[in-house]
Scaffold this motif. Sequence first.
Motif, PDB file in Angstrom:
ATOM      1  N   ARG A   1       9.831   5.317   4.696  1.00  7.26           N
ATOM      2  CA  ARG A   1      11.444   5.515   4.914  1.00  7.26           C
ATOM      3  C   ARG A   1      11.825   4.655   3.815  1.00  7.26           C
ATOM      4  NH1 ARG A   1      12.359   7.060  11.112  1.00  7.26           N
ATOM      5  NH2 ARG A   1      12.024   9.035  10.701  1.00  7.26           N
ATOM      6  N   LYS A   2      11.294   3.174   3.745  1.00  6.68           N
ATOM      7  CA  LYS A   2      11.841   2.483   3.206  1.00  6.68           C
ATOM      8  C   LYS A   2      11.494   2.263   1.275  1.00  6.68           C
ATOM      9  CE  LYS A   2      11.466  -2.321   1.978  1.00  6.68           C
ATOM     10  NZ  LYS A   2      10.477  -3.805   1.585  1.00  6.68           N
ATOM     11  N   GLU A   3       9.904   3.629   1.749  1.00  3.62           N
ATOM     12  CA  GLU A   3      10.089   3.612  -0.408  1.00  3.62           C
ATOM     13  C   GLU A   3      10.470   5.669  -0.503  1.00  3.62           C
ATOM     14  OE1 GLU A   3       8.216   1.952  -2.923  1.00  3.62           O
ATOM     15  OE2 GLU A   3       7.924   0.745  -0.797  1.00  3.62           O
ATOM     16  N   GLY A   4      11.889   5.871   0.492  1.00  2.00           N
ATOM     17  CA  GLY A   4      12.323   6.992   0.146  1.00  2.00           C
ATOM     18  C   GLY A   4      11.637   8.157   0.425  1.00  2.00           C
ATOM     19  N   VAL A   5      10.446   7.857   1.704  1.00  2.00           N
ATOM     20  CA  VAL A   5      10.129   9.253   1.618  1.00  2.00           C
ATOM     21  C   VAL A   5      10.568   9.053   2.863  1.00  2.00           C
ATOM     22  CG1 VAL A   5       7.741  10.419   2.536  1.00  2.00           C
ATOM     23  CG2 VAL A   5       7.753   8.976   0.728  1.00  2.00           C
TER      24      VAL A   5
ATOM     25  N   ALA B   1       0.883  -0.992  -0.032  1.00  2.00           N
ATOM     26  CA  ALA B   1       0.120   0.195  -0.324  1.00  2.00           C
ATOM     27  C   ALA B   1       1.074   1.117   0.183  1.00  2.00           C
ATOM     28  CB  ALA B   1      -1.401  -0.153   1.281  1.00  2.00           C
ATOM     29  N   THR B   2       1.842   1.576   0.727  1.00  2.00           N
ATOM     30  CA  THR B   2       3.185   2.250   0.885  1.00  2.00           C
ATOM     31  C   THR B   2       3.624   2.832  -0.694  1.00  2.00           C
ATOM     32  OG1 THR B   2       3.230   2.356   3.363  1.00  2.00           O
ATOM     33  CG2 THR B   2       4.907   3.172   2.363  1.00  2.00           C
ATOM     34  N   ALA B   3       4.387   1.464  -1.534  1.00  2.00           N
ATOM     35  CA  ALA B   3       4.260   1.697  -2.428  1.00  2.00           C
ATOM     36  C   ALA B   3       3.900   2.201  -3.506  1.00  2.00           C
ATOM     37  CB  ALA B   3       5.215   0.508  -3.040  1.00  2.00           C
ATOM     38  N   ILE B   4       2.999   1.966  -3.144  1.00  2.00           N
ATOM     39  CA  ILE B   4       1.264   2.502  -4.483  1.00  2.00           C
ATOM     40  C   ILE B   4       1.069   4.121  -3.696  1.00  2.00           C
ATOM     41  CG2 ILE B   4      -1.130   2.833  -4.744  1.00  2.00           C
ATOM     42  CD1 ILE B   4      -1.246  -0.178  -4.584  1.00  2.00           C
ATOM     43  N   ALA B   5       1.323   4.067  -2.984  1.00  2.00           N
ATOM     44  CA  ALA B   5       0.937   5.312  -2.596  1.00  2.00           C
ATOM     45  C   ALA B   5       1.434   7.173  -3.287  1.00  2.00           C
ATOM     46  CB  ALA B   5       0.931   5.971  -0.990  1.00  2.00           C
ATOM     47  N   VAL B   6       3.092   5.977  -2.247  1.00  2.00           N
ATOM     48  CA  VAL B   6       4.270   7.143  -2.593  1.00  2.00           C
ATOM     49  C   VAL B   6       4.227   7.310  -4.510  1.00  2.00           C
ATOM     50  CG1 VAL B   6       6.748   7.348  -3.163  1.00  2.00           C
ATOM     51  CG2 VAL B   6       5.677   6.764  -1.158  1.00  2.00           C
ATOM     52  N   ARG B   7       4.372   5.833  -4.986  1.00  2.00           N
ATOM     53  CA  ARG B   7       4.861   6.041  -6.553  1.00  2.00           C
ATOM     54  C   ARG B   7       3.265   7.098  -7.229  1.00  2.00           C
ATOM     55  NH1 ARG B   7       1.640   2.724 -10.582  1.00  2.00           N
ATOM     56  NH2 ARG B   7       0.462   1.894  -8.902  1.00  2.00           N
ATOM     57  N   VAL B   8       2.053   6.761  -6.387  1.00  4.17           N
ATOM     58  CA  VAL B   8       1.191   7.309  -7.699  1.00  4.17           C
ATOM     59  C   VAL B   8       1.100   9.034  -7.305  1.00  4.17           C
ATOM     60  CG1 VAL B   8      -1.887   7.995  -7.586  1.00  4.17           C
ATOM     61  CG2 VAL B   8      -0.527   5.663  -7.877  1.00  4.17           C
ATOM     62  N   THR B   9       1.843   9.245  -5.666  1.00  2.00           N
ATOM     63  CA  THR B   9       1.904  11.185  -5.847  1.00  2.00           C
ATOM     64  C   THR B   9       3.516  11.951  -6.111  1.00  2.00           C
ATOM     65  OG1 THR B   9       2.934  10.381  -3.816  1.00  2.00           O
ATOM     66  CG2 THR B   9       0.916  10.693  -3.542  1.00  2.00           C
ATOM     67  N   ARG B  10       3.288  10.719  -6.437  1.00  2.18           N
ATOM     68  CA  ARG B  10       5.014  11.225  -7.067  1.00  2.18           C
ATOM     69  C   ARG B  10       4.794  11.569  -8.798  1.00  2.18           C
ATOM     70  NH1 ARG B  10      10.039   7.436  -4.674  1.00  2.18           N
ATOM     71  NH2 ARG B  10      10.497   9.025  -2.640  1.00  2.18           N
ATOM     72  N   GLU B  11       3.452  10.746  -9.535  1.00  2.45           N
ATOM     73  CA  GLU B  11       3.668  10.211 -10.596  1.00  2.45           C
ATOM     74  C   GLU B  11       2.933  11.561 -10.497  1.00  2.45           C
ATOM     75  OE1 GLU B  11       2.088   6.713 -11.794  1.00  2.45           O
ATOM     76  OE2 GLU B  11       3.545   6.147 -11.728  1.00  2.45           O
ATOM     77  N   VAL B  12       1.550  11.721 -10.395  1.00  2.00           N
ATOM     78  CA  VAL B  12       0.635  12.680 -10.639  1.00  2.00           C
ATOM     79  C   VAL B  12       1.069  14.031  -9.449  1.00  2.00           C
ATOM     80  CG1 VAL B  12      -1.846  13.034  -9.698  1.00  2.00           C
ATOM     81  CG2 VAL B  12      -1.176  10.673 -11.210  1.00  2.00           C
ATOM     82  N   ALA B  13       1.325  14.250  -8.475  1.00  2.00           N
ATOM     83  CA  ALA B  13       0.889  14.762  -7.836  1.00  2.00           C
ATOM     84  C   ALA B  13       2.295  16.669  -8.701  1.00  2.00           C
ATOM     85  CB  ALA B  13       1.970  15.661  -5.951  1.00  2.00           C
ATOM     86  N   PRO B  14       2.834  16.327  -9.118  1.00  2.00           N
ATOM     87  CA  PRO B  14       3.568  17.607 -10.050  1.00  2.00           C
ATOM     88  C   PRO B  14       3.044  18.377 -10.622  1.00  2.00           C
ATOM     89  CG  PRO B  14       5.724  16.154  -9.381  1.00  2.00           C
ATOM     90  CD  PRO B  14       4.338  15.691  -9.216  1.00  2.00           C
ATOM     91  N   ALA B  15       2.300  16.858 -11.897  1.00  3.97           N
ATOM     92  CA  ALA B  15       1.177  17.427 -13.006  1.00  3.97           C
ATOM     93  C   ALA B  15       0.079  18.735 -12.633  1.00  3.97           C
ATOM     94  CB  ALA B  15       0.863  16.557 -13.446  1.00  3.97           C
ATOM     95  N   SER B  16      -0.108  18.052 -11.174  1.00  4.63           N
ATOM     96  CA  SER B  16      -1.511  18.023 -10.543  1.00  4.63           C
ATOM     97  C   SER B  16      -1.012  20.006  -9.524  1.00  4.63           C
ATOM     98  CB  SER B  16      -1.560  17.735  -9.325  1.00  4.63           C
ATOM     99  OG  SER B  16      -1.820  16.370  -9.946  1.00  4.63           O
TER     100      SER B  16
END
Length: 158
Positions: free
Chosen positions: A152-156, A118-133
Motif C-alpha cells: 500500500r505504501k508503494e501505491g498498490v 523489495a516491495t519498491a522493486i517489485a512494484v517499480r519493475v512490474t509497472r515498467e514491464v507489465a504493460p509492454a508485455s
Amino acid sequence: LTTLAVDAIVNAANEQLARGSGVCGAIFAAAGPELPGACAALGGCRTGDAVVTPGFELPATWIVHTVGPVWHGGGAGEAALLASCYRESLRLLREAGGRSVAFPAISTGIFGYPLHPATAIAVRVTREVAPASGVEEVTFVCFSEEVLAAYRKEGVAG
C-alpha cells in the motif's frame, strides 16, 4: 496464491527447483505429484532467472519459478537480481501468452531481503514491464498485514 485462477502464479524458488518451505512448499503441495519431476527435468535455475512449468492441479495454467537473491547487506547486487526475477517472470508469461499473474513477496522470507526495498522493486519493475508485455492483471499476494502495508505504501491498492 495457490487458489488464484490466474494464468500464472510465481514461485519463490530455490536454485535446485526443489520443494522448499513457505510459499514454495505450499505451491508444491497444491500442484500435486507431477511438479517435482517437471522441476527436476529443468535442471535448476540461477538467481535472478526464471523458468516455467505447468500448473498441474492448480487453478493457474503455469507456475513461473524464479530464484530471488539471498540478502547479504545490499552490496552483492541483490537489487538487480531481484528486479531481474520480476522482469524474467513477466517475460516468460508474455512468451506463454498469459495475461494475468500473481506474485508473492520474492526473497522477503527466509532469504532475508528487507521488505520495503523489495516491495519498491517489485512494484517499480512490474509497472515498467507489465504493460509492454501485454500483462493486464498483476496481483501481489500478501501473507501478512505488514506485507500488505508495504505494498500500500508503494501505491498498490489492497
